[in-house]
Design an enzyme around this catalytic site. Sequence first.
Site, mmCIF file in Angstrom:
data_model
loop_
_atom_site.group_PDB
_atom_site.id
_atom_site.type_symbol
_atom_site.label_atom_id
_atom_site.label_comp_id
_atom_site.label_asym_id
_atom_site.label_seq_id
_atom_site.Cartn_x
_atom_site.Cartn_y
_atom_site.Cartn_z
ATOM 1 N N ASP A 1 31.776 47.369 37.383
ATOM 2 C CA ASP A 1 32.770 46.393 36.967
ATOM 3 C C ASP A 1 32.110 45.206 35.810
ATOM 4 O OD1 ASP A 1 34.659 46.171 38.516
ATOM 5 O OD2 ASP A 1 33.423 45.495 40.409
ATOM 6 N N ARG B 1 27.377 43.938 42.364
ATOM 7 C CA ARG B 1 27.203 43.260 40.802
ATOM 8 C C ARG B 1 26.082 42.797 40.508
ATOM 9 N NH1 ARG B 1 32.745 40.757 38.831
ATOM 10 N NH2 ARG B 1 31.670 41.705 36.695
ATOM 11 N N ARG C 1 33.889 33.144 45.922
ATOM 12 C CA ARG C 1 32.720 33.679 45.103
ATOM 13 C C ARG C 1 31.550 32.511 44.930
ATOM 14 N NH1 ARG C 1 33.907 38.716 42.800
ATOM 15 N NH2 ARG C 1 35.321 39.886 44.339
ATOM 16 N N HIS D 1 38.978 34.259 42.079
ATOM 17 C CA HIS D 1 38.228 33.572 40.809
ATOM 18 C C HIS D 1 39.021 32.556 40.195
ATOM 19 C CE1 HIS D 1 35.005 37.105 39.712
ATOM 20 N NE2 HIS D 1 34.474 35.937 40.337
ATOM 21 N N CYS E 1 38.982 38.301 32.168
ATOM 22 C CA CYS E 1 37.797 38.899 32.799
ATOM 23 C C CYS E 1 37.129 39.615 31.953
ATOM 24 C CB CYS E 1 38.464 39.857 34.098
ATOM 25 S SG CYS E 1 39.467 39.040 35.442
HETATM 26 C C1 LIG Z 1 38.883 36.833 36.671
HETATM 27 N N1 LIG Z 1 37.538 37.506 36.416
HETATM 28 C C2 LIG Z 1 36.746 37.223 35.432
HETATM 29 C C3 LIG Z 1 37.567 38.370 37.449
HETATM 30 N N2 LIG Z 1 38.548 38.144 38.340
HETATM 31 N N3 LIG Z 1 36.882 39.348 37.187
HETATM 32 C C4 LIG Z 1 37.147 40.655 37.540
HETATM 33 C C5 LIG Z 1 36.300 40.873 38.486
HETATM 34 C C6 LIG Z 1 36.654 42.141 39.146
HETATM 35 C C7 LIG Z 1 35.515 42.630 40.129
HETATM 36 N N4 LIG Z 1 35.946 43.943 40.762
HETATM 37 C C8 LIG Z 1 35.285 41.796 41.279
HETATM 38 O O1 LIG Z 1 35.771 41.671 42.310
HETATM 39 O O2 LIG Z 1 34.345 41.066 41.076
#
Ligand SMILES: CN(C)C(=N)NCCC[C@H](N)C(=O)O
Length: 265
Positions: free
Chosen positions: A63, A88, A133, A162, A256
């Site tokens: 990611d 992550r 998050r 997010h 992202c």
């Molecule tokens: C909107 N932004 C920055 C994001 N949504 N980022 C993508 C993150 C995807 C990752 N699989 C996760 O779930 O963290």
Amino acid sequence: MPKHFLMCRPDYFTVAYKINPWMHPEAGADRDVAVRQWEGLKSAYEELGHRVSLIDPIDGLPDMVFAANGALVVGGRVYGARFAYPQRGAEGPAYLRWFAERGYETHEARHVNEGEGDFLTLDEVILAGTGFRTDVVAHQEAQEYLGRPVISLSLVDPRFYHLDTALFALDGRNVAYYPEAFSAGSRAVLRRMFPDAVIATAEDAEVLGLNAVSDGTNVVVNSEASNLQLELKRRRYEVIPVELSELRKAGGGPKCCTLEIRGEN
Ligand SMILES: CN(C)C(=N)NCCC[C@H](N)C(=O)O
């Protein structure tokens, strides 16, 4: 004004775990397609005259392509990410190191936050998401470190985990957003702060159309977000559609993949 973006080539991209509702590890993802689509996004920025810097991807961090989550950079000060999921976790220090090695002032966050995924910087305030998050306490920490007012907004739909999946800045003073992603109180705040906002439809939100990048004139947006594109054109924005369907399999879109570096060191 040209912008400066940090991006990370998806050389190790895959969908190996599930930490958001978009991710289906059993369905897999095509890395070559992801790289091609990502190259298209990078070229779009460069053709618009923006500067793109690159951070080396790290094997085992699929990611890491989602650079927006790596930090929040305002006035040349870097507020580091501290990821919610251990999968992550190593990305935060990797991004912070990239900035430290280039002479930026950096701050290792004490509280969970996923960088620009949940912090969107406008001219006078920073909008900050919480609910899935980023810990709301990190909003306070970022405000103290960056010296900018931070407005907390609560996200309520797990598909929009997010802030940048549900809202983007059209310029330093106005935004586009999908109201249903927010709590009733946060919707009222948004209505009060942005009476002239672009309101996105469910169809636009469901293709991550709100995960867009605007420089105030041009808006780089997922190609499938058709209602949103029409409304942006009606408001005289230049719309640059990009195809990032492979990266959407991990829950990401154009924004992202893009960490804005505000203010040079
Ligand atoms: C909107 N932004 C920055 C994001 N949504 N980022 C993508 C993150 C995807 C990752 N699989 C996760 O779930 O963290």
